[in-house]
Design an enzyme around this catalytic site. Structure first.
Site, mmCIF file in Angstrom:
data_model
loop_
_atom_site.group_PDB
_atom_site.id
_atom_site.type_symbol
_atom_site.label_atom_id
_atom_site.label_comp_id
_atom_site.label_asym_id
_atom_site.label_seq_id
_atom_site.Cartn_x
_atom_site.Cartn_y
_atom_site.Cartn_z
ATOM 1 N N TYR A 206 4.308 5.768 -3.461
ATOM 2 C CA TYR A 206 3.068 6.694 -3.680
ATOM 3 C C TYR A 206 3.458 7.319 -4.899
ATOM 4 O O TYR A 206 4.321 7.647 -5.401
ATOM 5 C CB TYR A 206 3.179 7.544 -2.684
ATOM 6 C CG TYR A 206 2.838 6.808 -1.139
ATOM 7 C CD1 TYR A 206 1.791 6.002 -0.897
ATOM 8 C CD2 TYR A 206 3.659 6.863 -0.072
ATOM 9 C CE1 TYR A 206 1.577 5.503 0.212
ATOM 10 C CE2 TYR A 206 3.517 6.386 1.175
ATOM 11 C CZ TYR A 206 2.459 5.764 1.462
ATOM 12 O OH TYR A 206 2.278 4.882 2.727
ATOM 13 N N HIS A 207 2.273 7.572 -5.749
ATOM 14 C CA HIS A 207 2.343 8.394 -6.919
ATOM 15 C C HIS A 207 1.778 9.779 -6.765
ATOM 16 O O HIS A 207 1.684 10.431 -8.007
ATOM 17 C CB HIS A 207 1.641 7.784 -8.111
ATOM 18 C CG HIS A 207 0.248 7.066 -7.590
ATOM 19 N ND1 HIS A 207 -0.966 8.064 -7.945
ATOM 20 C CD2 HIS A 207 -0.402 6.071 -7.185
ATOM 21 C CE1 HIS A 207 -1.799 7.393 -7.508
ATOM 22 N NE2 HIS A 207 -1.761 6.233 -6.955
ATOM 23 N N GLN B 103 5.009 -2.443 -1.987
ATOM 24 C CA GLN B 103 4.851 -2.870 -3.623
ATOM 25 C C GLN B 103 5.338 -1.728 -4.578
ATOM 26 O O GLN B 103 6.157 -1.889 -5.327
ATOM 27 C CB GLN B 103 3.367 -3.129 -3.872
ATOM 28 C CG GLN B 103 3.302 -3.661 -5.461
ATOM 29 C CD GLN B 103 1.832 -4.328 -5.575
ATOM 30 O OE1 GLN B 103 0.892 -4.472 -4.500
ATOM 31 N NE2 GLN B 103 1.333 -4.561 -6.740
ATOM 32 N N ASP B 104 4.719 -0.638 -4.425
ATOM 33 C CA ASP B 104 4.738 0.230 -5.402
ATOM 34 C C ASP B 104 5.000 1.646 -4.402
ATOM 35 O O ASP B 104 4.114 2.063 -3.611
ATOM 36 C CB ASP B 104 3.585 0.454 -6.039
ATOM 37 C CG ASP B 104 3.835 1.184 -7.698
ATOM 38 O OD1 ASP B 104 4.810 0.950 -8.051
ATOM 39 O OD2 ASP B 104 2.970 1.705 -7.972
ATOM 40 N N ASN C 220 10.274 -1.198 -1.308
ATOM 41 C CA ASN C 220 9.264 -1.421 -2.190
ATOM 42 C C ASN C 220 9.910 -2.353 -3.129
ATOM 43 O O ASN C 220 11.087 -2.433 -3.397
ATOM 44 C CB ASN C 220 8.705 -0.075 -2.901
ATOM 45 C CG ASN C 220 7.761 0.688 -2.003
ATOM 46 O OD1 ASN C 220 6.806 0.106 -1.648
ATOM 47 N ND2 ASN C 220 7.862 2.036 -2.073
ATOM 48 N N SER D 145 -3.905 -1.654 3.943
ATOM 49 C CA SER D 145 -4.820 -0.801 3.261
ATOM 50 C C SER D 145 -6.138 -0.799 3.731
ATOM 51 O O SER D 145 -6.772 -1.857 4.542
ATOM 52 C CB SER D 145 -5.068 -1.317 1.647
ATOM 53 O OG SER D 145 -5.850 -0.839 1.076
ATOM 54 N N SER E 4 -2.913 3.719 4.412
ATOM 55 C CA SER E 4 -2.276 2.470 4.906
ATOM 56 C C SER E 4 -1.214 2.846 6.006
ATOM 57 O O SER E 4 -1.261 2.195 6.994
ATOM 58 C CB SER E 4 -1.364 1.947 3.698
ATOM 59 O OG SER E 4 -2.245 1.280 2.713
ATOM 60 N N PHE F 60 5.996 2.980 2.333
ATOM 61 C CA PHE F 60 4.705 3.579 3.313
ATOM 62 C C PHE F 60 5.275 4.897 4.024
ATOM 63 O O PHE F 60 4.213 5.649 4.682
ATOM 64 C CB PHE F 60 4.687 2.527 4.640
ATOM 65 C CG PHE F 60 4.132 1.252 4.252
ATOM 66 C CD1 PHE F 60 2.714 1.121 3.946
ATOM 67 C CD2 PHE F 60 4.853 0.025 4.216
ATOM 68 C CE1 PHE F 60 2.001 0.067 3.602
ATOM 69 C CE2 PHE F 60 4.159 -1.236 3.681
ATOM 70 C CZ PHE F 60 3.132 -1.427 3.431
ATOM 71 N N HIS G 223 -2.810 -6.772 4.217
ATOM 72 C CA HIS G 223 -2.142 -5.443 3.668
ATOM 73 C C HIS G 223 -2.911 -4.722 4.761
ATOM 74 O O HIS G 223 -4.016 -4.523 4.933
ATOM 75 C CB HIS G 223 -2.159 -5.077 2.589
ATOM 76 C CG HIS G 223 -1.326 -3.937 1.857
ATOM 77 N ND1 HIS G 223 -1.801 -2.470 2.054
ATOM 78 C CD2 HIS G 223 0.000 -3.740 1.169
ATOM 79 C CE1 HIS G 223 -0.926 -1.880 1.667
ATOM 80 N NE2 HIS G 223 0.216 -2.424 1.089
ATOM 81 N N SER H 292 -8.310 -3.732 3.409
ATOM 82 C CA SER H 292 -8.101 -5.168 3.862
ATOM 83 C C SER H 292 -7.791 -5.217 5.437
ATOM 84 O O SER H 292 -7.725 -6.101 5.998
ATOM 85 C CB SER H 292 -7.125 -5.916 3.063
ATOM 86 O OG SER H 292 -6.040 -5.231 2.845
#
Length: 301
Positions: free
Chosen positions: A144-145, A141-142, A201, A267, A166, A155, A265, A270
């Site tokens: 890593y920040h 999705q996005d 992503n 994560s 994750s 990932f 996901h 989940s």
């Protein structure tokens, strides 16, 4: 307008800028001799003199010149670090209004904030594998920040950055799903990417310490185009769609041409609700072998 300095951080150098209309006019120059209009005699009831119709050869030449001119224009706007084989398939995206606006936004973000990944790594996924060699698509999705994490593969993190939660859960599933898999001690998934695992992503950049900060700015449209190209032009791919977001993005994938594997996901929030035990990695290899393709060596990291 986009500042020249900002453009250079994403695009290849441009020797001279011209509009698409100027490029087209130059490309078509001299191909067709204009037909002079005939002046009708005054006071006479005369039929309007029409220009003679263009021949099929002239029409074909016009179209070829127009296509060549537009391709030449688009080639000037290829982002930094974009893989050659992917460029050929996605060239038309680079001059679309949404993409120009997106790059302008990213350029302004980099002036004011720290943005991950750095410009030369935004398109790492196009550098590690030829588009024709893709076998598996894992949608994230996005990016890593955090510092030194994102490097253009979902990932994945480069050494010596510890694997995020994750990815640790992905390793746990691999240890139960793939014989002799051992935690590699790092989080760099480049070894998978080089074998044809596209780690993509939906959004390709992010502001430091601000998850989803570049959501709905245009990246989703671009990566939808990537998925569409793969879906339409290749056969026998495996799409791993983990979580509702990835599943929504992959809703248009042709299930008759490709294998689609879906679960929650990985994560920590989940993973225990279906990711553990999904056996997606072994199922992927079984399918690839049935399709006459070489299996992925998930241990090669």
């Amino acid at each position: 307008m986009i500042g020249q300095k900002s453009i250079n951080s994403f695009f290849t150098p441009i020797s001279k800028k011209r509009s698409s209309s100027e490029a087209f006019v130059e490309a078509c120059k001299g191909e067709i001799t204009p037909v002079k209009k005939t002046k009708l005699p005054e006071g006479e009831q005369a039929a309007k003199v029409a220009s003679p119709p263009l021949s099929p050869e002239q029409l074909d030449r016009i179209q070829r010149n127009k296509t060549a001119a537009l391709q030449k224009l688009a080639a000037r706007h290829v982002p930094e670090g974009f893989g050659e084989s992917w460029k050929q398939e996605l060239l038309s995206e680079f001059t679309k209004p949404y993409f120009i606006k997106l790059i302008s936004f990213i350029s302004e973000e980099r002036k004011r904030y720290t943005v991950y990944p750095p410009p030369h790594q935004v398109f790492t996924w196009t550098q590690t594998c030829d588009i024709r060699d893709v076998k598996v698509v894992i949608l994230g999705q996005d990016p890593y920040h955090g510092p030194n994490q994102a490097h253009g593969l979902c990932f994945s993190v480069q050494k010596p950055v510890p694997p995020p939660p994750s990815l640790e859960n992905m390793y746990k599933e691999l240890q139960t799903d793939v014989e002799d898999f051992v935690h590699p001690g790092h989080g760099d998934l480049t070894g998978w990417a080089k074998q044809g695992v596209l780690l993509l992503n939906a959004v390709l950049t992010v502001r430091a310490h601000n998850a989803n900060s570049h959501k709905e700015k245009g990246w989703e449209q671009f990566t939808d185009s990537v998925v569409s190209q793969l879906n339409k032009n290749l056969d026998g791919l495996v799409f791993m769609l983990w979580g509702a977001y990835a599943q929504k993005k992959g809703i248009s994938i042709d299930r008759k041409r490709h294998l689609v594997l879906q679960t929650v996901h990985p994560s920590p929030l989940s993973a225990h609700r279906g990711f553990f035990g999904c056996r997606h990695f072994s199922k992927t290899n079984s399918y690839l072998e049935d399709m006459g393709k070489k299996a992925i060596d998930w241990k090669a990291l």
